[in-house]
Scaffold this active site. Structure first.
Site, short mmCIF file in Angstrom:
data_model
loop_
_atom_site.label_atom_id
_atom_site.label_comp_id
_atom_site.label_asym_id
_atom_site.label_seq_id
_atom_site.Cartn_x
_atom_site.Cartn_y
_atom_site.Cartn_z
N GLU A 13 0.82 -1.22 0.00
CA GLU A 13 0.00 0.00 0.00
C GLU A 13 0.85 1.26 0.00
OE1 GLU A 13 -0.20 -2.43 2.26
OE2 GLU A 13 -2.23 -3.25 2.31
N GLY A 14 2.13 1.11 0.35
CA GLY A 14 3.00 2.29 0.48
C GLY A 14 3.41 2.52 1.94
N GLY A 16 6.13 1.57 3.45
CA GLY A 16 7.53 1.99 3.58
C GLY A 16 7.67 3.50 3.50
N GLY A 39 8.38 -6.18 0.94
CA GLY A 39 9.27 -5.33 0.15
C GLY A 39 8.79 -3.91 0.34
N GLN A 224 2.98 -6.70 4.97
CA GLN A 224 1.81 -7.25 4.27
C GLN A 224 0.58 -6.35 4.53
OE1 GLN A 224 3.80 -9.85 6.22
NE2 GLN A 224 4.99 -9.67 4.36
N THR A 299 7.81 -5.51 -5.40
CA THR A 299 9.12 -5.08 -4.91
C THR A 299 9.99 -6.30 -4.60
OG1 THR A 299 7.93 -3.27 -3.84
CG2 THR A 299 10.21 -3.56 -3.19
N THR A 301 9.28 -9.75 -5.75
CA THR A 301 9.35 -10.78 -6.79
C THR A 301 9.28 -10.23 -8.22
OG1 THR A 301 6.95 -11.06 -6.71
CG2 THR A 301 8.27 -12.52 -5.30
N ARG A 303 6.75 -9.54 -9.82
CA ARG A 303 5.54 -9.97 -10.54
C ARG A 303 4.60 -8.78 -10.80
NH1 ARG A 303 3.32 -14.57 -6.54
NH2 ARG A 303 4.08 -13.04 -5.04
N VAL A 414 0.87 11.58 -3.25
CA VAL A 414 0.70 12.01 -4.65
C VAL A 414 1.96 11.71 -5.47
CG1 VAL A 414 -1.09 13.74 -4.21
CG2 VAL A 414 1.32 14.42 -4.05
N GLY A 415 2.81 10.84 -4.96
CA GLY A 415 4.02 10.44 -5.66
C GLY A 415 4.91 9.68 -4.69
P1 GDP Z 1 4.82 -1.36 0.94
O1 GDP Z 1 5.11 -2.81 0.80
O2 GDP Z 1 3.49 -1.08 1.55
O3 GDP Z 1 5.91 -0.60 1.65
O4 GDP Z 1 4.75 -0.76 -0.53
P2 GDP Z 1 5.77 -1.07 -1.76
O5 GDP Z 1 7.01 -0.32 -1.52
O6 GDP Z 1 5.86 -2.53 -2.02
O7 GDP Z 1 4.95 -0.47 -2.98
C1 GDP Z 1 4.54 0.86 -3.03
C2 GDP Z 1 5.13 1.53 -4.28
O8 GDP Z 1 4.47 2.75 -4.53
C3 GDP Z 1 6.59 1.88 -4.15
O9 GDP Z 1 7.20 1.77 -5.42
C4 GDP Z 1 6.57 3.35 -3.69
O10 GDP Z 1 7.75 4.06 -4.05
C5 GDP Z 1 5.38 3.84 -4.46
N1 GDP Z 1 4.60 4.90 -3.81
C6 GDP Z 1 4.31 5.07 -2.49
N2 GDP Z 1 3.43 6.07 -2.33
C7 GDP Z 1 3.15 6.55 -3.57
C8 GDP Z 1 2.27 7.58 -4.06
O11 GDP Z 1 1.55 8.24 -3.32
N3 GDP Z 1 2.24 7.76 -5.43
C9 GDP Z 1 3.01 7.03 -6.29
N4 GDP Z 1 2.93 7.28 -7.59
N5 GDP Z 1 3.86 6.07 -5.84
C10 GDP Z 1 3.90 5.82 -4.51
P1 IMO Z 2 4.54 -5.99 1.81
O1 IMO Z 2 5.01 -5.89 3.24
C1 IMO Z 2 2.10 -8.04 -1.16
C2 IMO Z 2 1.45 -12.32 -0.57
C3 IMO Z 2 2.05 -13.23 -1.65
C4 IMO Z 2 1.04 -14.35 -1.64
C5 IMO Z 2 0.69 -14.48 -0.15
C6 IMO Z 2 1.47 -15.55 0.59
O2 IMO Z 2 5.55 -5.56 0.82
O3 IMO Z 2 3.22 -5.32 1.65
P2 IMO Z 2 3.98 -15.68 1.45
O4 IMO Z 2 5.28 -15.59 0.70
O5 IMO Z 2 3.83 -14.63 2.50
O6 IMO Z 2 3.69 -17.05 1.97
O7 IMO Z 2 2.86 -15.41 0.32
O8 IMO Z 2 0.97 -13.21 0.43
N1 IMO Z 2 2.40 -11.40 0.06
C7 IMO Z 2 2.47 -10.09 -0.22
N2 IMO Z 2 1.81 -9.36 -1.14
N3 IMO Z 2 2.95 -7.44 -0.31
C8 IMO Z 2 3.61 -8.16 0.62
O9 IMO Z 2 4.37 -7.59 1.58
C9 IMO Z 2 3.40 -9.54 0.69
N4 IMO Z 2 3.89 -10.55 1.46
C10 IMO Z 2 3.26 -11.66 1.07
O10 IMO Z 2 2.13 -12.58 -2.89
O11 IMO Z 2 -0.11 -13.96 -2.32
MG MG Z 3 5.69 -4.17 -0.68
#
Ligand code: GDP
Ligand code: IMO
Ligand code: MG
Length: 424
Positions: A13-14, A16, A39, A224, A299, A301, A303, A414-415
């Site tokens: 969801e963002g 990090g 990730g 997650q 982030t 895998t 995918r 917003v970014g």
């Molecule tokens: P997390 O697992 O919840 O920490 O989120 P991830 O890092 O896996 O995925 C969120 C992605 O969206 C990352 O590439 C961030 O850099 C990006 N991101 C976060 N907030 C925003 C936003 O408000 N707008 C845009 N365009 N990208 C964002």
């Molecule tokens: P962050 O913290 C998105 C998903 C996998 C799969 C299910 C089970 O970055 O938000 P696992 O390897 O945990 O046994 O996989 O959960 N999954 C995530 N999806 N963001 C994650 O972490 C995830 N961690 C696991 O894709 O559907």
């Molecule tokens: Mg993530």
């Protein structure tokens, strides 16, 4: 002020980005659950960090980082992350604290994750193959568990690994006709991990309560998302930990009453990686548009993420079970250019409308979203810093999400950069 950040959808969801921003005012940032399946992306200027096990506070040289008991630690990944930050001039010496009671993800967990997913064919869960499920299973089973503290007693660990790997090899050979793993090799790797990680091992529960007693500010970083929670998510297409805010107390050893605010992070639309029902999924051009504009690729895998409309039924459920005080709504910028936006406000299941998220996936799989359609906006909003500057339709979209989810949206993304954030 102690705050817990948690995902309200299916992860990514963002979190990090929000943790990084709020970490400016925190003394400690704590990961309390999940493992290297997470990730978390942090963008500072033009540098992008993708963190899997280190809390997102790690990029700030003054911030203490805790990996608490609820995390399953892949020592290969963790030592790699520590080294890669060191290469960028960021040291964790003296400010990283790893729970002695956290469990270790070892090679046989990753092997089992892969073997089991392969054997399931099209029924696979779509895991990250990071060994998460097998490691948590060993934790619950107790007999074959290896904890961080075992790295400090290598003689005992050696004996333990001989027994465990022998057992795993028999099971993998019988079920999957797999090649045996070598306990000596795994032990040798553990010797290297021990050299690097033992200096960081401590009693993190005691450390956190001492910090609370001294009025320090703590940020708890969820991994997650609520819909991936083992007990409250879309089982069996979930992860193997309590990824909602309900997992914070067990995973950190800190009661919820010590947390002043629970902030839920949601995207302005929905994404999911891996298998499982997804009522508002857009398997069409709009879904591709969101994926391209939002750079929706995993982030961990790489995918492509499945994309869909904002699901207020799901987020309201996550807000309700998680005791969420406020929402951080990310990626509002990604929706610019879509003429009409849909928000799912109810599910039609067997001709009846319900606003409560079903507790089993057989029912969820039947759910037809009931949409409220609203006008979109064309403007690029990625440089806007004030809510009142947003196009009227974007403001209305946010307000509707507040109404349907019953939680105030106090932060808007917003970014990806720190400054691309609106506070209300
Ligand atoms: P997390 O697992 O919840 O920490 O989120 P991830 O890092 O896996 O995925 C969120 C992605 O969206 C990352 O590439 C961030 O850099 C990006 N991101 C976060 N907030 C925003 C936003 O408000 N707008 C845009 N365009 N990208 C964002
Ligand atoms: P962050 O913290 C998105 C998903 C996998 C799969 C299910 C089970 O970055 O938000 P696992 O390897 O945990 O046994 O996989 O959960 N999954 C995530 N999806 N963001 C994650 O972490 C995830 N961690 C696991 O894709 O559907
Ligand atoms: Mg993530």
């Amino acid at each position: 002020m102690n705050t817990c950040i948690v995902g309200l959808q299916w992860g990514d969801e963002g979190k990090g980005k929000i943790v990084d921003i709020l970490a400016e005012k925190a003394n400690l940032v704590v990961r309390y659950g999940g493992g290297a399946n997470a990730g978390h992306t942090v963008v500072i200027g033009d540098t992008k960090f993708a963190l899997h096990l280190l809390p997102s506070g790690a990029v700030r040289p003054e911030t203490g980082c805790v990996i608490a008991n609820g995390v399953v630690i892949d020592p290969d990944c963790l030592t790699g992350e520590i080294d890669s930050l060191a290469e960028k001039g960021i040291s964790l010496k003296g400010r990283l604290f790893i729970s002695q009671n956290a469990h270790l993800v070892l090679d046989y967990h990753k092997a089992e994750d892969q073997l089991r997913e392969n054997s399931l064919g099209k029924n696979k869960i779509g895991t990250t193959i990071r060994g998460i499920g097998p490691c948590y299973a060993d934790k619950v089973g107790r007999t074959f568990a290896v904890r961080v503290a075992d790295l400090a007693d290598l003689d005992t660990l050696k004996q333990k690994l001989t027994k465990i790997v022998d057992y795993k090899n028999k099971v993998f050979a019988a079920l999957y006709n797999a090649e045996p793993l070598s306990s000596e090799e795994i032990f040798k790797k553990c010797q290297l991990y021990a050299e690097k990680l033992v200096p960081f091992i401590t009693d993190t529960t005691r450390l956190l309560h001492t910090a609370i007693d001294h009025g320090k500010s703590i940020l708890f970083e969820g991994a997650q998302g609520t819909l991936l929670d083992l007990d409250h998510g879309t089982f069996p297409f979930v992860t193997s930990s309590n990824a909602s805010s309900l997992g914070m107390s067990a995973g950190a050893g800190v009661p919820a009453r010590d947390v002043d605010k629970f902030i839920g992070v949601a995207k302005a639309y929905t994404t999911r990686v891996g298998s499982g029902p997804f009522p508002t999924e857009l398997d069409n051009e709009t879904g591709s548009y969101i994926r391209d504009r939002g750079n929706e690729y995993g982030t961990t895998t790489g995918r492509p993420r499945r994309c869909g409309w904002f699901d207020a039924v799901a987020v309201r459920y996550s807000v309700t079970i998680g005791g969420i005080d406020a929402i951080a709504l990310m990626h509002l910028d990604t929706l610019s250019g879509i003429k009409q936006l849909n928000i799912a406000t109810a599910y039609r299941i067997n001709s009846e409308d319900s606003t409560f998220f079903p507790s089993n996936i057989e029912t969820l799989a039947k759910a037809q979203p009931v949409y409220q359609t609203v006008a979109g906006w064309d403007e690029d909003i990625s440089e806007m810093t004030d809510f009142d500057d947003l196009p009227q339709n974007a403001q209305r979209y946010v307000t509707l999400i507040e109404d349907f989810t019953r939680a105030p949206v106090t932060i808007i993304g917003v970014g990806p950069k720190r400054r691309q954030t609106i506070f209300r």
